[in-house]
Each structure stands twice: as structure tokens, then as C-alpha cells.
Write an enzyme that holds these catalytic residues in place. Structure first.
Site, PDB file in Angstrom:
ATOM      1  N   LYS A 117       0.819  -1.216   0.000  1.00 53.00           N
ATOM      2  CA  LYS A 117       0.000   0.000   0.000  1.00 53.00           C
ATOM      3  C   LYS A 117       0.858   1.274   0.000  1.00 53.00           C
ATOM      4  O   LYS A 117       0.541   2.238  -0.693  1.00 53.00           O
ATOM      5  CB  LYS A 117      -0.950   0.020   1.207  1.00 53.00           C
ATOM      6  CG  LYS A 117      -1.822  -1.226   1.342  1.00 53.00           C
ATOM      7  CD  LYS A 117      -2.813  -1.409   0.212  1.00 53.00           C
ATOM      8  CE  LYS A 117      -3.458  -2.783   0.224  1.00 53.00           C
ATOM      9  NZ  LYS A 117      -3.604  -3.429  -1.072  1.00 53.00           N
ATOM     10  N   GLU A 201      -2.536  10.247   7.770  1.00 49.77           N
ATOM     11  CA  GLU A 201      -3.331  10.957   6.763  1.00 49.77           C
ATOM     12  C   GLU A 201      -4.350  11.860   7.424  1.00 49.77           C
ATOM     13  O   GLU A 201      -4.784  11.601   8.550  1.00 49.77           O
ATOM     14  CB  GLU A 201      -4.134   9.950   5.902  1.00 49.77           C
ATOM     15  CG  GLU A 201      -3.307   9.163   4.939  1.00 49.77           C
ATOM     16  CD  GLU A 201      -4.148   8.186   4.131  1.00 49.77           C
ATOM     17  OE1 GLU A 201      -5.332   8.002   4.446  1.00 49.77           O
ATOM     18  OE2 GLU A 201      -3.593   7.608   3.192  1.00 49.77           O
ATOM     19  N   ARG A 293      -7.984  -7.422 -10.043  1.00 44.39           N
ATOM     20  CA  ARG A 293      -8.810  -8.584 -10.410  1.00 44.39           C
ATOM     21  C   ARG A 293     -10.164  -8.085 -10.899  1.00 44.39           C
ATOM     22  O   ARG A 293     -10.460  -6.893 -10.810  1.00 44.39           O
ATOM     23  CB  ARG A 293      -9.029  -9.461  -9.168  1.00 44.39           C
ATOM     24  CG  ARG A 293      -9.686  -8.660  -8.041  1.00 44.39           C
ATOM     25  CD  ARG A 293     -10.224  -9.489  -6.914  1.00 44.39           C
ATOM     26  NE  ARG A 293     -11.090  -8.679  -6.070  1.00 44.39           N
ATOM     27  CZ  ARG A 293     -10.692  -7.928  -5.048  1.00 44.39           C
ATOM     28  NH1 ARG A 293      -9.415  -7.876  -4.718  1.00 44.39           N
ATOM     29  NH2 ARG A 293     -11.564  -7.215  -4.362  1.00 44.39           N
TER      30      ARG A 293
END
Ligand code: MV4
Length: 681
Positions: A117, A201, A293
Site C-alpha cells: 500500500k 493521513e 482482479r
């Protein structure tokens, strides 16, 4: 390359979904299955199927080596991984390539780039994809991170870099909370992911989850197929998904689409992918992660764009260019998907394991993709059929219900209608919960954010509602009619028996009977009992529920499990499915599971426990030893019958109270007839 045969390395609805498109394209399919899935739908819909191991996914659907061996042995040229299992496993994609097989998905390098990530965020920053203001660098010194948090401005969200799915997150409201929150976040990160790296964040207060479907081919083309709003989630599990996102201005749609394409291009993406953003209520949006996906919720995109994304995947895997250019794509109407699960919302959404005893699906229009014309109004993607089991080994999803409408309002109405038409017996499901959700104020007015379910907890989880008289009347009619059928079958064998003609009908007198039903919530909710008095008359009945004034009840027609009855002035339609003691009544858009408290069933139980009781058979009442309203103890003799020249005693199966004795001494009793109504203490 020319693909003529694929192996589908998955199970359930997605394996069936992929097989349907392959079949339409003339491509042969190979299924793999575990010991638990020998009789599964995905095995039946594929051309060939090979057993790969025991039920546990680790020993079957996650065994990449075995799956590759099956692909080689059966002559498949490509492997479709579906979602979950091996779909985002870069080592598996590499192993496919080494074995000379096409992995129907992105290059392993793209999966790896998006797998981490924090590394993905650095890549996105370079590609000018918007990120939530914050710090996601290597420096992990506590004072440095504290200064970063102060600079971002509170509230600040700490996230484990290696995390995902909401684990390892801490909201910090002010600078005084920082030190302790950092320490606890790092502790959770190391124990959950073996890595205590965190990022900080700006915390968005009421974010929406908006994701962009992207598609890239091997020739360098990359486009977006617009967005899906998946804000309605619980514990990071999506519940409802829709496309397009409500209240999305065209310019923001284009900006998000272009950002998603930039994200895909930055990692050399190929095939179907989804770029997830969180969006503020003001519309500003930030990259979260990329799913490499085909997603569960891809059908809503198919419905609004008139595409078959599995066909696109197969074409791209064969080296063909994308079937459409960006300027050839447009949004047509609105689509909503609901995930129907075998779970119990009243019990914290605990999965419900068991057999689908009955599965009645809404009026579905054929699933037709890629063709011209109007999309299907209702589509059901499912990997199970009536009689199949929901096992503890895999995800307990029963089906995806996807509806399309010319606009959101019509799609919503179709969803509510289709949910009302769904009939499932044998398992607890989230259908009633989904119906409350789609009909609720927040979702129907598109007041969306990821906290929608929690915020509307009280209306989504109402206290138990009493079953309406109409439902009780349907259960009573179904019960009485089934007894008549049984009595008729018996009287065919003994034509002279007047009692076989119509159970409960007595010459020259009316016959009243007490029935008892109770709710079966299979949940931690209080159960309500419904005492019903039925008086048999020549052509109809009088029904009195819960001590109310009797209403005339008549059966207008019966077609299999569907009944039309009249209760007073009310015409009622519904279906009744009996499953053991439970009468599952489907009427007025809801499901009422009503437990029939059958006195004979209790007699049978007590008999099984060793009491000397009458077997259910036709006979004569020779003694009544208890009276209505009397309290009795388990084992007390209540009624004595004579049948086949022998006496049989009906004893109380539990401590309780006699509701009503239905026969007098000398009365003839038909096989299976309740002799008394009994309430367990
Ligand atoms: C956030 C956020 C608010 N602010 N980041 C949750 C899972 C992970 N993939 C990202 N998540 C969130 N990140 C900032 N800066 C709120 C969430 C979040 C969320 C995001 C998407 C969908 C559902 C969610 C539910 C709770 C919290």
C-alpha cells in the site's frame, strides 16, 4: 494466441459467471473442485471437472501447483482465477507463465506494485494521482511522525502500511492523543502484519467509497468504464453497490476516470482492474488502493455499459485489442447490486450454515450481455441451487441480485420488488435487512457514506414485528389443507370411513379447533406465540387470532404452494412452504417463519424419549384426563385413545398448560389429528 479452453480456478457464482461467457464464446471450460464441492453448480456447468483436494481452501482452491497440473493435463491454455483465492497472487501468475499458461489477469509486476500500500502510494504520487494529504514515507521516528500529524491537522488517521480492510487504523482527534495512539497502532500492526510501519493521513469524516473500473490491453490501450459507488458497507464488507455513483458531475467523473487510468498505466496494467478512491462529501477524491482482479460487483458496470467484462478479459488475454474505445462508451440507466448472504443480521451477521431447502427467485429477465437492446431488468448471479448446502468452508454468499432501471428511482423500485419475491427456506438470510436498507430514507435519497449502516442502526434492526393475521391465516389454511390431503389419501384406502372425507368437519355441528404458532426468528429476539381458533363450517372457516373477533376465512384457490385466500374482506395471496415444524409464509413482501406447535409431534417426541404413548393412527378417544387451562407436568397422562383394540396414552411431553382439549370421550379421531393444544411452560 487462440484460446479454446480455459481452467476456472474458483467456485461458486464467479466460476459459474465465467463459465457462462466462455460457453457463449465457444470456449471450453475446466472446473476444479474440492471434496465439499463434488455436487456443486460450478462443477455441473463446466465441460470437465477435476477434484483437487479436501474442503479447506488451503488444500484445494489455493493449491496453485495442483491447479496448474490440471490445466496442463486437460489442455487448457489459460487460467481464470475469479476473485479471492489465487486472483491477486503474483507468485501464482509467475508459475502460470513458467508452465506456459496464460494467467487471465494483470502481469505479476503490476500486482506486486499495487500489493504494497505504501509503495503504491509513492508510485501514485509520481503519476499525479491524488492522495489524501499526509505522510507515507520511510521515516518512522515518533517525534517526526507527531510533527507530521500536527502539520496535517486533526483529525488524523494512522494506518498500518502493511494493513488493509480497516485493520490497524487509529483516528486521532488532537495532538495530546498522538503518542498513545501511535504506540497502540504500531503494536497492532506488528502483531497483525509483522510490520510496524505506519502512515499518517488527514481523516475524512464522512467519506464515500467510489471505485473506477479500468481495462487495459497488451497493445497499450487503457480506458475506464466509469464508477461504482460501494459506500454501503459493514465492517469493510460491501453490502450494496451501484453504478453510476449518485450526484456525480460529468467533470468529476472524467477526472476520476483519468486518474484511474493514470494509476493503471503507472504500473503497466493489463486486463480488468479497479481503482478505489475515497471521496469527501464535497467531491474531492483520493486514491486508496487498486484491486488487480475482476470484482464481485462488476455486473453493475456491465449493466450500465452494455458490456460483458469476462468476454473482455478473455479477448485481452488472447492478445486482442479492447473491444471499445473510451469515446464509444456511455452510461445507460442505473444498476444496483445486493449481496444475498446466508447470515443472521439479528445475530451480528453470523453465517448461517445449512441446506437451501427451497429457493424461489424473483421474476428474472434472461442475463443477456453484449447484445443490443434493453439490459435485463433483474439479473441473478448465483453458484447454488435448491438442495445445495452453504458450508462453513467458504464465503456464505447465496447470490448477487442485480437490477437495472432507466434511472435510480426505477432501479430502487425493482430492487425492492425483487427482494420481496425472493424465497429462501432452510437458512437465515439478510434479505429482510437488505429490503429495509434499500427502502430506508438514507439509501433511497442517496445520502451515502461509509457510516450509513451504523448511523441507521435503529431503523435497520427494528424490534420484532408481529406476523399479520394474513400470514397466520395462510399458515392455518396450508395446515388444514395438508391434513385434508392426508385424510383423503387415507380414506381412499378405507372408503367407508366418513372421517376421512374432510378432517375436522363434523356432522350436524360446528367444530372448533385451537392452533398454536410462534415466531421463529432463530435469533436472540423474543418469540411471540399466536393462538388461533378455527371453526370449521360447511364451505369455509371462522378464524380468530389473538382473541380478536372471528373473521370468515375461505380458500379461493391453491396452486401448489401458492394460496389465494379471503380473510374478512381482505384478499390475500401468498406461498407457504412447510419445513418440518415450520410453516414459511411468504406474503405481502415479507417472510414469516411460523413454528406450528403440533401436539402430536410432541407426543412423538415424548414417545421417542421412552414414554408409553399412542402412535399417530386413527382411533377412538376413550378417556380425557385433563381440562382446558389445566397445568400439567411432563409425563402426565392427558388423553387415552383406543386403536387396533389397544389403548394408547398421550402424555404431556413437557411441563405446561393445556390450551384446549379438542375431542370428547367417544369421538373418532383421524390419523394425525391434533387431540389437544398444549403450551410448553
Ligand atoms: C480512510 C478513511 C477516512 N480517512 N482514510 C478503510 C479501509 C481502508 N481501505 C481505507 N479505509 C478508510 N480510510 C482516511 N484518510 C475511512 C476509511 C473507511 C472506509 C473506506 C472505504 C470504505 C469503507 C470504509 C469504512 C470505514 C472507514
Amino acid at each position: 494466441m487462440f484460446i479454446t479452453k480455459i481452467l476456472i480456478a474458483n467456485r461458486g457464482e464467479i466460476a459459474c459467471r465465467v463459465a457462462a461467457t466462455a460457453r457463449r464464446m465457444g470456449i471450453k471450460t475446466v472446473a476444479v473442485y474440492s471434496e465439499a464441492d463434488a455436487d456443486a453448480k460450478h462443477v455441473a456447468v463446466c465441460d470437465e471437472a477435476v477434484l483437487i483436494g479436501p474442503a479447506a481452501a488451503k488444500e484445494s482452491y489455493l493449491r496453485g501447483d495442483k491447479i496448474i497440473a490440471v490445466a496442463k493435463a486437460t489442455g487448457a491454455q489459460a487460467i481464470h482465477p475469479g476473485y479471492g483465492f489465487l486472483s491477486e497472487n503474483a507468485e501464482f501468475a509467475d508459475a502460470c507463465a513458467e508452465a506456459g499458461l496464460v494467467f487471465i489477469g494483470p502481469p505479476a509486476s503490476a500486482m506486486r506494485a499495487m500489493g504494497s500500500k505504501s509503495a503504491a502510494k509513492s508510485l501514485m504520487e509520481k503519476a499525479d494521482v491524488p492522495l489524501v494529504p499526509g505522510y507515507h514515507g520511510e521515516q518512522q521516528d515518533a517525534d517526526f511522525l507527531h510533527a507530521q500529524a500536527d502539520k496535517i491537522g486533526y483529525p488524523v488517521l494512522l494506518k498500518a502500511s502493511a494493513g488493509g480492510g480497516g485493520k490497524g487504523m487509529r483516528v486521532i482527534e488532537n495532538t495530546a492523543q498522538f503518542k498513545e495512539a501511535l504506540a497502540s497502532c504500531k503494536r497492532e500492526a506488528i502483531s497483525s502484519f509483522g510490520d510496524d510501519k505506519v502512515l499518517a493521513e488527514k481523516y475524512l469524516q464522512r467519506p464515500r467509497h467510489i471505485e473506477i473500473q479500468v481495462f487495459a490491453d497488451t497493445l497499450g490501450n487503457c480506458i475506464y468504464l466509469f464508477e461504482r459507488d460501494c459506500s454501503v458497507q459493514r465492517r469493510h464488507q460491501k453490502v450494496l453497490e451501484e453504478a453510476p455513483a449518485p450526484n456525480m458531475p460529468a467533470e468529476r467523473r472524467a477526472a476520476m476516470g483519468e486518474a484511474a487510468v493514470a494509476a493503471a498505466k503507472a504500473v503497466g496494467y493489463v486486463g480488468a482492474g479497479t481503482v478505489e478512491f475515497i471521496a469527501n462529501q464535497d467531491g474531492s477524491f483520493y486514491f486508496m488502493e487498486m484491486n488487480t482482479r475482476l470484482q464481485v460487483e462488476h455486473p453493475v458496470t456491465e449493466m450500465i455499459t452494455g458490456t460483458d467484462l469476462v468476454e473482455w478479459q478473455l479477448r485481452v488475454a488472447a492478445g486482442e485489442p479492447l473491444p471499445k474505445r473510451q469515446d464509444e462508451l456511455a452510461i445507460h440507466g442505473h444498476a444496483i447490486e445486493a449481496r444475498i448472504y446466508a447470515e443472521n443480521p439479528e445475530k451480528g451477521f453470523l453465517p448461517s450454515i445449512g441446506t437451501l431447502r427451497h429457493l424461489g427467485t424473483p421474476d428474472a429477465v434472461a442475463f443477456e450481455l453484449g447484445g443490443a437492446g434493453v439490459p435485463a431488468g433483474v439479473r441473478i448471479d448465483s453458484g447454488v441451487r435448491a438442495g445445495d448446502a452453504i458450508s462453513p468452508f467458504y464465503d456464505p454468499m447465496i447470490a448477487k441480485l442485480i437490477v437495472w432501471g432507466v434511472d435510480r428511482k426505477q432501479a430502487l423500485a425493482r430492487m425492492a420488488q425483487a427482494l420481496s419475491q425472493y424465497q429462501i427456506v432452510g437458512l437465515a438470510t439478510n434479505i429482510a435487512f437488505l429490503k429495509r436498507l434499500v427502502e430506508g430514507q438514507a439509501f433511497s435519497t442517496a445520502d451515502l457514506d461509509t457510516g450509513l449502516i451504523e448511523r441507521n442502526h435503529d431503523t435497520l434492526f427494528p424490534t420484532a414485528q408481529a406476523a399479520p393475521d394474513a400470514a397466520i391465516a395462510l399458515a392455518a389454511v396450508a395446515l388444514i389443507e395438508s391434513e385434508k390431503d392426508r385424510a383423503a389419501a387415507q380414506s381412499a384406502a378405507n372408503a367407508a370411513d366418513p372421517w376421512g372425507q374432510a378432517l375436522g368437519w363434523r356432522m350436524n355441528q360446528t367444530y372448533a379447533r385451537a392452533l398454536s404458532f410462534s415466531d421463529d426468528y432463530a435469533a436472540a429476539l423474543p418469540t411471540k406465540a399466536y393462538g388461533v381458533h378455527v371453526t370449521y363450517r360447511a364451505k369455509d372457516w371462522l378464524l380468530s387470532a389473538g382473541g380478536e373477533q372471528p373473521q370468515v376465512l375461505s380458500l379461493m384457490s391453491q396452486h401448489g404452494h401458492d394460496y389465494s385466500i379471503k380473510l374478512g374482506e381482505q384478499a390475500v395471496h401468498g406461498s407457504v412452504r412447510r419445513d418440518g415444524d415450520i410453516f414459511h409464509v411468504f406474503t405481502q413482501g415479507a417472510h414469516y417463519p411460523l413454528v406450528y406447535n403440533d401436539p402430536m409431534a410432541h407426543a412423538g417426541e415424548a414417545e421417542a424419549e421412552g414414554g408409553r404413548l399412542t402412535a399417530p393412527m386413527p382411533g377412538k378417544v376413550v378417556a380425557v384426563l385433563a381440562a382446558s387451562g389445566q397445568e400439567v407436568k411432563k409425563g402426565d397422562a392427558l388423553v387415552i385413545m383406543e386403536a387396533m383394540k389397544m389403548e394408547h396414552t398421550i402424555a404431556a411431553p413437557h411441563d405446561g398448560v393445556i390450551d384446549e382439549i379438542l375431542y370428547n370421550v367417544g369421538d373418532q379421531v383421524a390419523d394425525g389429528a391434533p387431540l389437544l393444544a398444549f403450551k410448553t411452560a
